[in-house]
Design an enzyme around this catalytic site. Structure first.
Site, short mmCIF file in Angstrom:
data_model
loop_
_atom_site.label_atom_id
_atom_site.label_comp_id
_atom_site.label_asym_id
_atom_site.label_seq_id
_atom_site.Cartn_x
_atom_site.Cartn_y
_atom_site.Cartn_z
N GLY A 26 0.82 -1.21 0.00
CA GLY A 26 0.00 0.00 0.00
C GLY A 26 0.85 1.25 0.00
O GLY A 26 0.63 2.18 -0.79
N ARG A 52 -1.06 -18.76 -0.91
CA ARG A 52 -1.92 -17.57 -0.87
C ARG A 52 -3.30 -17.94 -0.32
O ARG A 52 -3.94 -17.13 0.35
CB ARG A 52 -2.06 -16.99 -2.28
CG ARG A 52 -0.77 -16.45 -2.88
CD ARG A 52 -1.05 -15.92 -4.27
NE ARG A 52 0.13 -15.37 -4.95
CZ ARG A 52 0.89 -16.06 -5.79
NH1 ARG A 52 0.63 -17.33 -6.04
NH2 ARG A 52 1.92 -15.48 -6.38
N ASN A 65 -8.58 -12.66 5.39
CA ASN A 65 -8.70 -11.54 4.45
C ASN A 65 -10.12 -11.36 3.94
O ASN A 65 -10.52 -10.23 3.62
CB ASN A 65 -7.70 -11.71 3.30
CG ASN A 65 -6.27 -11.40 3.76
OD1 ASN A 65 -6.08 -10.88 4.86
ND2 ASN A 65 -5.29 -11.73 2.96
N THR A 119 -5.30 -7.69 -2.46
CA THR A 119 -5.21 -8.63 -1.34
C THR A 119 -5.43 -10.08 -1.80
O THR A 119 -6.31 -10.36 -2.61
CB THR A 119 -6.27 -8.24 -0.28
OG1 THR A 119 -6.05 -6.88 0.09
CG2 THR A 119 -6.16 -9.13 0.96
N ASN A 120 -4.63 -10.98 -1.27
CA ASN A 120 -4.70 -12.41 -1.64
C ASN A 120 -5.63 -13.20 -0.74
O ASN A 120 -5.82 -12.82 0.41
CB ASN A 120 -3.28 -13.01 -1.55
CG ASN A 120 -2.51 -12.84 -2.84
OD1 ASN A 120 -3.07 -12.98 -3.92
ND2 ASN A 120 -1.22 -12.56 -2.71
N HIS A 153 -4.48 -16.29 -9.85
CA HIS A 153 -3.17 -15.84 -9.36
C HIS A 153 -2.61 -16.90 -8.41
O HIS A 153 -2.50 -16.71 -7.21
CB HIS A 153 -3.33 -14.49 -8.65
CG HIS A 153 -2.02 -13.87 -8.24
ND1 HIS A 153 -0.97 -13.69 -9.10
CD2 HIS A 153 -1.60 -13.39 -7.05
CE1 HIS A 153 0.03 -13.14 -8.45
NE2 HIS A 153 -0.33 -12.94 -7.20
N1 LIG Z 1 -2.47 -9.92 -6.04
C1 LIG Z 1 -1.16 -9.78 -6.03
O1 LIG Z 1 -0.52 -9.84 -7.07
C2 LIG Z 1 -0.44 -9.52 -4.74
C3 LIG Z 1 -1.12 -9.58 -3.56
N2 LIG Z 1 -0.49 -9.27 -2.38
C4 LIG Z 1 -1.31 -9.32 -1.16
O2 LIG Z 1 -1.53 -7.99 -0.71
C5 LIG Z 1 -1.79 -8.00 0.69
C6 LIG Z 1 -0.97 -6.94 1.39
O3 LIG Z 1 0.39 -7.27 1.33
P1 LIG Z 1 1.48 -6.34 2.07
O4 LIG Z 1 1.19 -4.91 1.80
O5 LIG Z 1 2.81 -6.88 1.75
O6 LIG Z 1 1.14 -6.65 3.59
P2 LIG Z 1 1.49 -5.75 4.88
O7 LIG Z 1 1.32 -6.63 6.07
O8 LIG Z 1 2.79 -5.05 4.69
O9 LIG Z 1 0.35 -4.64 4.88
C7 LIG Z 1 -0.99 -4.91 5.09
C8 LIG Z 1 -1.57 -3.70 5.79
O10 LIG Z 1 -2.98 -3.86 5.87
C9 LIG Z 1 -3.37 -3.27 7.10
N3 LIG Z 1 -4.72 -3.71 7.46
C10 LIG Z 1 -5.09 -4.87 8.02
N4 LIG Z 1 -6.44 -4.87 8.23
C11 LIG Z 1 -6.90 -3.68 7.78
C12 LIG Z 1 -8.17 -3.07 7.75
N5 LIG Z 1 -9.24 -3.70 8.20
N6 LIG Z 1 -8.26 -1.82 7.23
C13 LIG Z 1 -7.19 -1.17 6.76
N7 LIG Z 1 -5.93 -1.71 6.78
C14 LIG Z 1 -5.80 -2.93 7.30
C15 LIG Z 1 -2.30 -3.70 8.08
O11 LIG Z 1 -2.30 -2.92 9.26
C16 LIG Z 1 -1.06 -3.51 7.23
O12 LIG Z 1 -0.52 -2.21 7.36
C17 LIG Z 1 -1.54 -9.45 1.15
O13 LIG Z 1 -2.76 -10.15 1.22
C18 LIG Z 1 -0.68 -9.99 0.02
O14 LIG Z 1 -0.76 -11.41 -0.08
C19 LIG Z 1 0.82 -8.87 -2.33
C20 LIG Z 1 1.54 -8.80 -3.50
C21 LIG Z 1 0.99 -9.15 -4.79
O1 LIG Z 2 3.25 -14.43 -3.44
C1 LIG Z 2 2.57 -13.72 -2.66
O2 LIG Z 2 2.10 -14.12 -1.61
C2 LIG Z 2 2.32 -12.30 -3.06
C3 LIG Z 2 1.89 -12.32 -4.46
O3 LIG Z 2 0.74 -12.60 -4.77
C4 LIG Z 2 2.91 -12.22 -5.50
O4 LIG Z 2 4.01 -11.70 -5.25
O5 LIG Z 2 2.63 -12.68 -6.62
#
Ligand SMILES: NC(=O)C1=CN([C@@H]2O[C@H](COP(=O)(O)OP(=O)(O)OC[C@H]3O[C@@H](n4cnc5c(N)ncnc54)[C@H](O)[C@@H]3O)[C@@H](O)[C@H]2O)C=CC1
Ligand SMILES: O=C([O-])CC(=O)C(=O)O
EC number: 1.1.1.37
Length: 314
Positions: A17, A93, A100, A124-125, A180
């Site tokens: 974010g 994931r 989530n 989000t995953n 994904h």
């Molecule tokens: N679709 C994709 O290609 C990808 C998906 N992701 C997913 O994205 C998500 C976030 O990853 P990161 O940023 O690395 O995690 P992170 O742990 O660094 O950040 C997540 C943030 O969400 C906040 N949060 C939790 N509940 C909340 C709520 N109810 N309201 C507002 N904020 C809230 C947390 O306090 C934290 O700051 C994960 O589920 C990850 O698997 C990550 C990379 C690629």
């Molecule tokens: O692998 C993970 O958990 C995060 C993600 O979706 C990616 O980097 O493709």
């Protein structure tokens, strides 16, 4: 009426974010509101202020604020959801689905309360199922709820091909279909380098190994980081999607889109090529698939469906 700057809210001020907020601000795409839970309000305010203080150096006239108050997101043009937990080594994931899904419901209710006509991009995953959950909770039409997977998966594929051939990343085109997850479907027949089909430039062995590395690309970063997952490339992917919408670029990008008969699937969100512009997903592009490609897509869709069954309302 005076013309106003666009407004993009990013929910979740963690790794993905905060990086997305920075990239959107640096590209001067919109004012940015970075939202986290009340417990994280100080840190998210600090990150946003730090980004704001970088804008004079970047020459970027946008405002950046951090908050735990959703009223600050009022009238957002685009909202990006990155809130939730990320996986750690040894997890898939799909292990994130229960936690989530609850977070998607609560943040989506807050988002549409203040921005009832917004476009939502979900990171989000597990991303396909979470996009579906946001679609259901939002009540928004399908073109306004979009998931991110394919821009990132394709970027990984393009980076690996460019490194292998020692050519510009800009000249490598690819498409990744499906969910994904590790059974995503990179479409080699539709991949090319400067217009030359990939199969003319690389042996089947090398292509197979790049496909395998792409499928496991998220896991490769998770193992290396040790305590979280990728965020620079995911944030770049989100920023490209935000740009496509706020500038009405009508980019052809793979996104997680709602299907109603396309590719033979119904009532599911999964990765497909789309036109992404000022009205969100303006069109799903249907490619002709071979029997093998159809079968690979079906395997990937089955994985998405099995995760969707774990969503509370299903
Ligand atoms: N679709 C994709 O290609 C990808 C998906 N992701 C997913 O994205 C998500 C976030 O990853 P990161 O940023 O690395 O995690 P992170 O742990 O660094 O950040 C997540 C943030 O969400 C906040 N949060 C939790 N509940 C909340 C709520 N109810 N309201 C507002 N904020 C809230 C947390 O306090 C934290 O700051 C994960 O589920 C990850 O698997 C990550 C990379 C690629
Ligand atoms: O692998 C993970 O958990 C995060 C993600 O979706 C990616 O980097 O493709």
């Amino acid at each position: 009426m005076a013309i106003k700057r666009r407004k993009v809210s990013v929910i979740g001020g963690g790794f993905t974010g905060a990086t997305t907020a920075l990239m959107v601000a640096q590209k001067e795409l919109a004012d940015v509101v970075l939202v986290d839970i009340p417990d994280q309000e100080g840190p998210v305010q600090g990150k946003a202020l730090d980004m704001l203080e970088a804008t004079p150096v970047e020459g970027s006239d946008v405002n950046v604020v951090g908050t735990a108050d959703y009223s600050d997101t009022k009238d957002s043009d685009v909202v990006v959801i990155t809130a939730g937990i990320a996986r750690k080594p040894g997890m898939s994931r799909d292990d994130l689905v229960n936690t989530n899904a609850g977070i998607m419901k609560s943040v989506t209710e807050q988002i549409v309360k203040y921005s009832p006509d917004t476009y939502i991009i979900v990171l989000t995953n597990p991303a396909d199922a979470m996009t579906y959950a946001v679609y259901q909770a939002s009540g928004l039409p399908k073109n306004r709820v979009i998931g991110q997977s394919g821009v990132l998966d394709t970027a990984r594929f393009r980076a690996f091909v460019a490194q292998e051939l020692q050519v510009s990343v800009e000249d490598v085109q690819g498409f990744v279909l499906g969910g994904h997850g590790d059974d995503m479907v990179p479409l080699i027949r539709y991949s090319s380098v400067g217009g030359v089909p990939l199969t003319k430039l690389l042996s089947q062995d090398r292509i197979d190994s790049i496909v395998e590395r792409t499928r496991k690309g998220g896991g490769e970063i998770v193992s290396l980081l040790g305590n979280g997952s990728a965020y620079y490339a995911p944030a770049a992917a989100l920023t490209q999607m935000v740009e496509a919408i706020v500038k009405d670029k009508k980019r052809i990008l793979p996104t997680i889109a709602y299907l109603e008969g396309e590719y033979g699937y119904n009532d599911i969100y999964v990765g497909v090529p789309t036109i992404l512009g000022g009205d969100g997903i303006e069109k799903v592009i249907e490619l002709d698939l071979t029997e093998d490609e159809k079968s690979d897509l079906s395997t990937s869709v089955d994985s998405v469906k099995s995760v969707m069954k774990l969503l509370p309302q299903n």
